[in-house]
Design an enzyme around this catalytic site. Structure first.
Site, PDB file in Angstrom:
ATOM      1  N   GLY A   1       0.805  -1.222   0.000  1.00  0.00           N
ATOM      2  CA  GLY A   1       0.000   0.000   0.000  1.00  0.00           C
ATOM      3  C   GLY A   1       0.833   1.265   0.000  1.00  0.00           C
ATOM      4  O   GLY A   1       0.433   2.277   0.568  1.00  0.00           O
TER       5      GLY A   1
ATOM      6  N   ASN B   1       1.595   3.330  -2.366  1.00  0.00           N
ATOM      7  CA  ASN B   1       1.378   4.319  -3.422  1.00  0.00           C
ATOM      8  C   ASN B   1       0.880   5.648  -2.858  1.00  0.00           C
ATOM      9  O   ASN B   1       0.841   6.648  -3.546  1.00  0.00           O
ATOM     10  CB  ASN B   1       0.385   3.784  -4.463  1.00  0.00           C
ATOM     11  CG  ASN B   1      -0.933   3.384  -3.834  1.00  0.00           C
ATOM     12  OD1 ASN B   1      -0.948   2.577  -2.906  1.00  0.00           O
ATOM     13  ND2 ASN B   1      -2.013   3.954  -4.299  1.00  0.00           N
TER      14      ASN B   1
ATOM     15  N   GLY C   1      -0.043   8.085   1.132  1.00  0.00           N
ATOM     16  CA  GLY C   1      -0.037   8.200   2.595  1.00  0.00           C
ATOM     17  C   GLY C   1       1.283   7.841   3.255  1.00  0.00           C
ATOM     18  O   GLY C   1       2.359   8.105   2.715  1.00  0.00           O
TER      19      GLY C   1
ATOM     20  N   GLY D   1       2.606   4.985   3.756  1.00  0.00           N
ATOM     21  CA  GLY D   1       3.370   3.973   3.024  1.00  0.00           C
ATOM     22  C   GLY D   1       4.310   4.628   2.021  1.00  0.00           C
ATOM     23  O   GLY D   1       5.484   4.281   1.909  1.00  0.00           O
TER      24      GLY D   1
ATOM     25  N   SER E   1      -2.844  -0.098  15.004  1.00  0.00           N
ATOM     26  CA  SER E   1      -3.476   1.161  15.355  1.00  0.00           C
ATOM     27  C   SER E   1      -3.833   1.156  16.819  1.00  0.00           C
ATOM     28  O   SER E   1      -3.970   0.119  17.450  1.00  0.00           O
ATOM     29  CB  SER E   1      -4.739   1.344  14.513  1.00  0.00           C
ATOM     30  OG  SER E   1      -5.611   2.257  15.137  1.00  0.00           O
TER      31      SER E   1
ATOM     32  N   TYR F   1     -13.001  -2.894  12.131  1.00  0.00           N
ATOM     33  CA  TYR F   1     -11.662  -2.325  11.948  1.00  0.00           C
ATOM     34  C   TYR F   1     -10.801  -2.604  13.183  1.00  0.00           C
ATOM     35  O   TYR F   1      -9.670  -3.077  13.080  1.00  0.00           O
ATOM     36  CB  TYR F   1     -11.766  -0.814  11.712  1.00  0.00           C
ATOM     37  CG  TYR F   1     -10.424  -0.140  11.579  1.00  0.00           C
ATOM     38  CD1 TYR F   1      -9.655  -0.310  10.431  1.00  0.00           C
ATOM     39  CD2 TYR F   1      -9.917   0.660  12.598  1.00  0.00           C
ATOM     40  CE1 TYR F   1      -8.418   0.295  10.305  1.00  0.00           C
ATOM     41  CE2 TYR F   1      -8.678   1.279  12.476  1.00  0.00           C
ATOM     42  CZ  TYR F   1      -7.938   1.092  11.330  1.00  0.00           C
ATOM     43  OH  TYR F   1      -6.719   1.683  11.215  1.00  0.00           O
TER      44      TYR F   1
END
Ligand SMILES: *[C@@H]1O[C@H](CO)[C@@H](O)[C@H](O)[C@H]1NC(C)=O
Ligand SMILES: *[C@@H]1O[C@H](CO)[C@@H](O)[C@H](O)[C@H]1NC(C)=O
Ligand SMILES: *[C@@H]1O[C@H](CO)[C@@H](O)[C@H](O)[C@H]1NC(C)=O
Length: 318
Positions: free
Chosen positions: A48, A50, A52, A54, A177, A202
């Protein structure tokens, strides 16, 4: 007189807020990774990446000389990020490969190609995630958040583990998180088929990340492959795209919310800091060890979830 006094105190509050704002902002920005470690000759894989945090992590590791593989669903978005990072860092070693963590077959294909193309893997950052999406399934019929955030990365890590061991010292970083504190593993309804609430699902998936980090750390003892989990903080990112309420509050409280660069610091710290070379099974936030909720420390739950995950994915992990 009263009006004057009120006016005076408002003025004092305003002056104080303006004067203190930079300090308050710095407090909410969290820690910064101070390590100057170089990563020449090292290979890092970030899911991931691509966008934020990351992408910020990828940029930082590329700048330190690492060969960086960005794994994401959308190749054109990945390529856009990669070419920007190549231009900024001067590194040619930033590659993009397709990986859909909501699809077993894509994960297996990705791993197969990766093992053919790369002969080393020193840093694996399980970063990709979905948050609070409407109820939906992965290709393999798992609830989306549990499927992508937990099971997809579980399978990916499983398929790349031998390469990590061969490349040791190596590090696995799981982006979890603070939400894990509110999570509970619903063993009687793991896929939320009976009741679904996006936020709870989540938190369950993020608790799963923390539990897995601990269980895997135990299994990796003595291999010089470490695994730690990270709470990046509250970060401006596309993660909130599924919740307009969260997107709105992110905007209102943006002063207190980390930029992706700030959010990436703990990832980077766990990936490079020399003093963490032998540290495993821990949880980090703001570039320091962080609190883990009791349900994230429960060895029995960790073991049970591990076994259920193996069964769901049909994998043997020894
Ligand atoms: C976290 O860690 C374990 C071991 O690497 C892995 O199996 C699990 O699925 C990972 N999950 C994520 C995304 O953090
Ligand atoms: C980590 O362990 C290795 C092997 O035991 C040792 O040589 C090294 O100095 C340790 N590193 C740190 C930072 O403690
Ligand atoms: C992928 O998902 C299916 C569930 O439909 C499962 O039965 C299969 O064993 C999974 N695992 C792998 C590694 O393909």
């Amino acid at each position: 007189m009263l009006i004057l006094m009120t006016f005076g105190s408002i003025a004092i509050v305003v002056v104080l807020s303006v004067a203190l704002a930079p300090y308050i902002r710095r407090y909410f920005a969290g820690g910064v990774c101070k390590s100057a470690a170089r990563l020449d000759g090292k290979t890092a894989l970030i899911t991931g990446a691509n966008t934020g945090i990351g992408k910020e992590t990828a940029r930082d590791l590329a700048r330190r000389g690492a060969r960086v593989i960005i794994a994401c669903r959308d190749l054109s978005k990945g390529e856009a990020a990669a070419s920007q990072i190549r231009a900024e860092t001067g590194s040619e070693q930033v590659l993009v490969r397709r990986l859909d963590l909501a699809d077993n077959r894509s994960i297996k294909q990705f791993a197969e190609d990766f093992l053919k193309e790369e002969n080393r893997l020193h840093i694996l950052i399980n970063n990709a995630g979905v948050m609070m999406c409407p109820y939906s399934h992965t290709v393999d019929g798992f609830e989306m958040q549990f499927g992508v955030n937990h099971l997809g990365h579980f399978l990916l890590t499983h398929l790349l583990l031998d390469l990590l061991k061969q490349s040791a010292p190596a590090r696995i970083i799981n982006v979890s998180s603070l939400g894990h504190n509110f999570g509970r593993i619903k063993f009687d309804d793991l896929q939320s088929e009976r009741s679904y609430e996006g936020g709870l699902a989540y938190c369950q998936s993020k608790l799963a990340n923390v539990l897995f980090t601990r269980e895997l750390a135990k299994r990796l003892a003595g291999t010089r492959v470490t695994v730690n989990s990270v709470h990046p903080g509250t970060v401006k990112s596309e993660l909130v795209r599924h919740s307009s309420l969260m997107a709105l509050s992110w905007r209102i409280f943006s002063f207190f919310i980390k930029t992706p660069w700030e959010g990436a610091q703990t990832n980077i710290f766990c990936a490079v800091a020399e003093e963490l070379e032998n540290v495993s099974g821990k949880h980090f936030s703001d570039c320091s060890p962080a609190f883990v909720a009791p349900q994230g420390r429960n060895e029995e739950t960790a073991k049970r979830l591990w076994d259920v995950s193996c069964t769901l994915l049909g994998v043997q992990w020894d």
